[in-house]
Design an enzyme around this catalytic site. Structure first.
Site, short mmCIF file in Angstrom:
data_model
loop_
_atom_site.label_atom_id
_atom_site.label_comp_id
_atom_site.label_asym_id
_atom_site.label_seq_id
_atom_site.Cartn_x
_atom_site.Cartn_y
_atom_site.Cartn_z
N CYS A 106 0.97 -1.28 0.04
CA CYS A 106 -0.15 -0.06 -0.09
C CYS A 106 1.04 1.19 -0.07
CB CYS A 106 -0.86 -0.06 1.20
SG CYS A 106 -2.22 1.30 1.04
N HIS A 244 -3.77 -5.12 0.00
CA HIS A 244 -3.11 -5.65 1.34
C HIS A 244 -3.13 -7.25 1.08
CE1 HIS A 244 -2.79 -1.74 3.56
NE2 HIS A 244 -3.75 -1.30 2.74
N GLU A 246 -2.34 -9.03 3.53
CA GLU A 246 -2.57 -9.59 4.82
C GLU A 246 -3.93 -9.31 5.10
OE1 GLU A 246 -2.07 -5.15 5.41
OE2 GLU A 246 -1.35 -6.61 4.18
N ASP A 306 -22.65 -6.90 16.79
CA ASP A 306 -22.94 -6.12 18.00
C ASP A 306 -22.32 -6.72 19.24
OD1 ASP A 306 -24.05 -4.32 16.27
OD2 ASP A 306 -26.01 -5.02 16.53
N ASP A 469 -27.56 6.38 11.72
CA ASP A 469 -28.89 5.60 12.33
C ASP A 469 -30.21 6.48 12.03
OD1 ASP A 469 -27.52 3.49 13.29
OD2 ASP A 469 -26.72 4.86 14.85
#
Length: 634
Positions: A106, A244, A246, A306, A469
């Site tokens: 990157c 990336h 990884e 969550d 939200d």
């Protein structure tokens, strides 16, 4: 040339990194860490593959190293300033000039170039005599609507830039890899053979060969919209990828394995160029005809967890209905759907493209003291090799002992613990309200002091997600002049039920509504609509929006297409659509109808009502691009 400095100073948080090897060993592999982003995942990947490494600590380590990896994310200016201020600039150049193998990831690839449009006047290492430019969000690519989102974020393919009669040993397989960047080594757009149209596939592969300044280094190419860019470079001892590895699942680990296991002599050998090998033919168009349409990105599937403490103090994954996470039984216990790390591992094995942890418990008020949540991220990063997002408590705070903690510091701790992105919620609403108020007073809109701004400046916009939200607010249309009295500021957010596209549209005929934003987990409303908020956070520097729906949460009625379309039309950054998924067809619908970059679900995955593999299979049946890795999961 004097170098401009960045206004954001990145202090390296006091978060220990994985040990590379036993102290009595002398490793041959070293990692250069300049302090930005999630280097823990690279360290975890290397250890998972069975290799030892050491961190570069001083100049002598460059001499000891037989192989060197320079990973990182963030801004070009930040990386170059760090290299210069630490004295690593000249040391790194000497190492590369020595002929020993170098692997840049990157920002570790971009610093090899002369310069970047991201930081005018800032000089790169100059190893590759070419300029880094920004993707164009206005783009008339095949199948698009005249624009694409920036950053380029998600899973994309990469093909060999040069077709040769003898392929030799490959470093990369024909798989999808994870990208997250706004700037790239873009090919000259005037070259007709870089077009993404299907007719270009028949263009002679040798036509419009690139300038040798980039062509001699180009190893693979990738396409984003109509723009083709160099996704990896390879010349002599230098290899570097814009993506990336990884974070690219089994495909990325396979690439790392091949580079790590290759003899130093093989990685340092002279590379053939167009001037020394006349069998090489430039291949500016993806030879896979099935990937010539669209942006080039796959449709991302995100699994969301969550996380909160239950009544016994244990961390559990839960899921609410319209944000209520307690059971309907008499004990009103917190709904327990599993352990965070175990579920994340399961979703990685099932093919999730990303995993998001949203911390919804009370201890997020002191995020840096929240050792359990930091431990969750660390543990997940050891075995989950796709992007991890952490949300909750990413804000300016004060510890109980009075120690102030900035949002930048909190984010840095999570990045160093294994997170790739941080998600900001309620604080983003307050920040945009303040921005609009300053603008109304004729003041400078941006202060550079909000959490979104400081994290974006330090780690790059791609590291900042804003979680929104909103909830529907129905308008009283009984008065014939209701439109004249409706607040002007919220008119761009109005949706007319007669024109609605969501599955519930038949029940919405004759109704009108707008989307009001909430804070504190949907418990409090603010006088700001979803369009104002989305545009505001983009201005502040957010790189992605996680778009929830209070009304659709846990409903199984499908995504709110009207809400998604409103936000997609308002911004030029990626949108992750959330709330309401109840079947595989819901994912097909939201991708097809809105062009959203990603779709997220939680409960249906936790309860195994719908599997990630089932969702991807259904998308594939509809000829919608998905990541389906052919390699076994390590």
């Amino acid at each position: 040339m004097s170098q401009p400095t960045t206004s954001t100073v990145l202090s390296i948080p006091d978060v220990g990194q994985p040990a590379g090897h036993a102290p009595e060993h002398r490793p041959k592999l070293y990692i250069l860490d300049y302090g930005a982003g999630n280097v823990r995942s690279l360290a975890n990947s290397i250890k998972k593959l069975g290799y030892e490494f050491e961190w570069i600590k001083d100049e002598s380590d460059f001499d000891k190293a037989e192989k060197l990896i320079f990973p990182g994310v963030g801004a070009f200016s930040q990386a170059m300033t760090s290299l210069r201020s630490s004295g690593r600039y000249d040391q790194l150049l000497r190492y590369i000039a020595s002929g020993k193998p170098y692997f840049g990831i990157c920002i570790g690839m971009q610093v090899l170039f002369n310069s970047s449009a991201e930081a005018p006047g800032v000089k790169g290492l100059g190893v590759i005599p070419y300029h880094i430019r920004k993707f164009n969000s206005e783009d008339s690519y095949e199948g698009g609507k005249g624009k694409k989102t920036v950053p380029h974020m998600g899973w994309n393919g990469a093909w060999r830039a040069w077709k040769t009669e003898e392929e030799g040993e490959k470093l990369m397989l024909d798989e999808d890899y994870y990208f997250v960047h706004s700037y790239a080594a873009l090919l000259d757009p005037s070259a007709p053979s870089t077009s993404s149209s299907s007719s270009s596939a028949t263009t002679s592969a040798s036509a419009s060969e690139p300038d040798s300044s980039i062509g001699d280094f180009a190893y693979t190419l990738s396409r984003y919209g109509s723009e083709t860019f160099v996704s990896s470079v390879k010349k002599d001892n230098i290899f570097a990828s814009q993506f990336h590895p990884e974070k690219s699942g089994p495909a990325g680990l396979d690439l790392l394995q091949r580079w790590l296991s290759a003899p130093v002599s093989a990685l340092s050998a002279k590379t053939a160029t167009a001037s020394t090998d006349n069998t090489r033919k430039w291949q500016p168009v993806n030879p896979d005809a099935s990937r010539l349409g669209g942006t080039g990105l796959t449709n991302r599937i995100v699994a969301c967890l969550d996380v909160r403490s239950n009544d016994n103090g244990d961390l559990v994954v839960t899921k609410g209905d319209q944000y209520d996470v307690r059971e309907k039984s008499d004990d009103k216990a917190v709904r327990n759907l599993g352990k965070p790390v175990e579920l994340a591992q399961r979703y990685y094995r099932d093919g999730a493209d990303e995993v998001a942890f949203l911390n919804i418990t009370s201890f997020r008020s002191s995020a840096l003291l929240d050792q359990p949540m930091l431990d969750v991220v660390r543990a997940a990063a050891e075995t989950v090799f796709v992007p991890l997002t952490i949300g909750g408590g990413i804000k300016d705070t004060v510890d109980p002992d009075g120690t102030p903690r900035s949002a930048l510091e909190v984010a840095g701790a999570y990045f160093r613990s294994g997170a790739d992105k941080v998600s900001i919620g309620s604080e983003a609403v307050i920040a945009v309200e303040d921005l609009l108020a300053r603008e109304a007073r004729g003041e400078e809109a941006l202060t550079g002091k909000t959490g979104i701004e400081t994290i974006s400046q330090g780690y790059g916009a791609q590291a900042v997600v804003v979680s929104i939200d909103p909830k529907r607010v129905y308008v009283d249309t009984s008065s014939p002049d209701w439109e004249a009295t409706f607040p002007e500021a919220h008119k761009p957010c109005l949706v007319y039920g007669d024109k609605a596209t969501s599955r519930t549209a038949p029940q919405e005929k004759g109704k009108v509504w707008w989307y009001q934003c909430t804070i504190s987990g949907g418990r409090a409303v603010r006088d700001i609509d979803v369009v104002q908020l989305a545009k505001g956070v983009e201005r502040l520097g957010a790189g992605e929006i996680l778009l929830n729906s209070v009304d659709r949460d846990g409903s199984g009625l499908g995504f709110d297409l009207d809400l998604v379309q409103l936000v997609k039309n308002a911004v030029s950054i990626p949108v992750v659509s959330s709330s309401g998924a109840g079947s595989e067809e819901d994912f097909v619908e939201v991708f097809r109808e809105t062009g959203t970059e990603a779709a997220l679900a939680a409960g249906i995955f936790h309860r195994q009502e719908v599997g990630i593999d089932q969702v991807k299979a259904r998308l594939g049946e509809k000829n919608m691009a998905v990541r389906r890795c052919t390699l076994p999961t390590i």
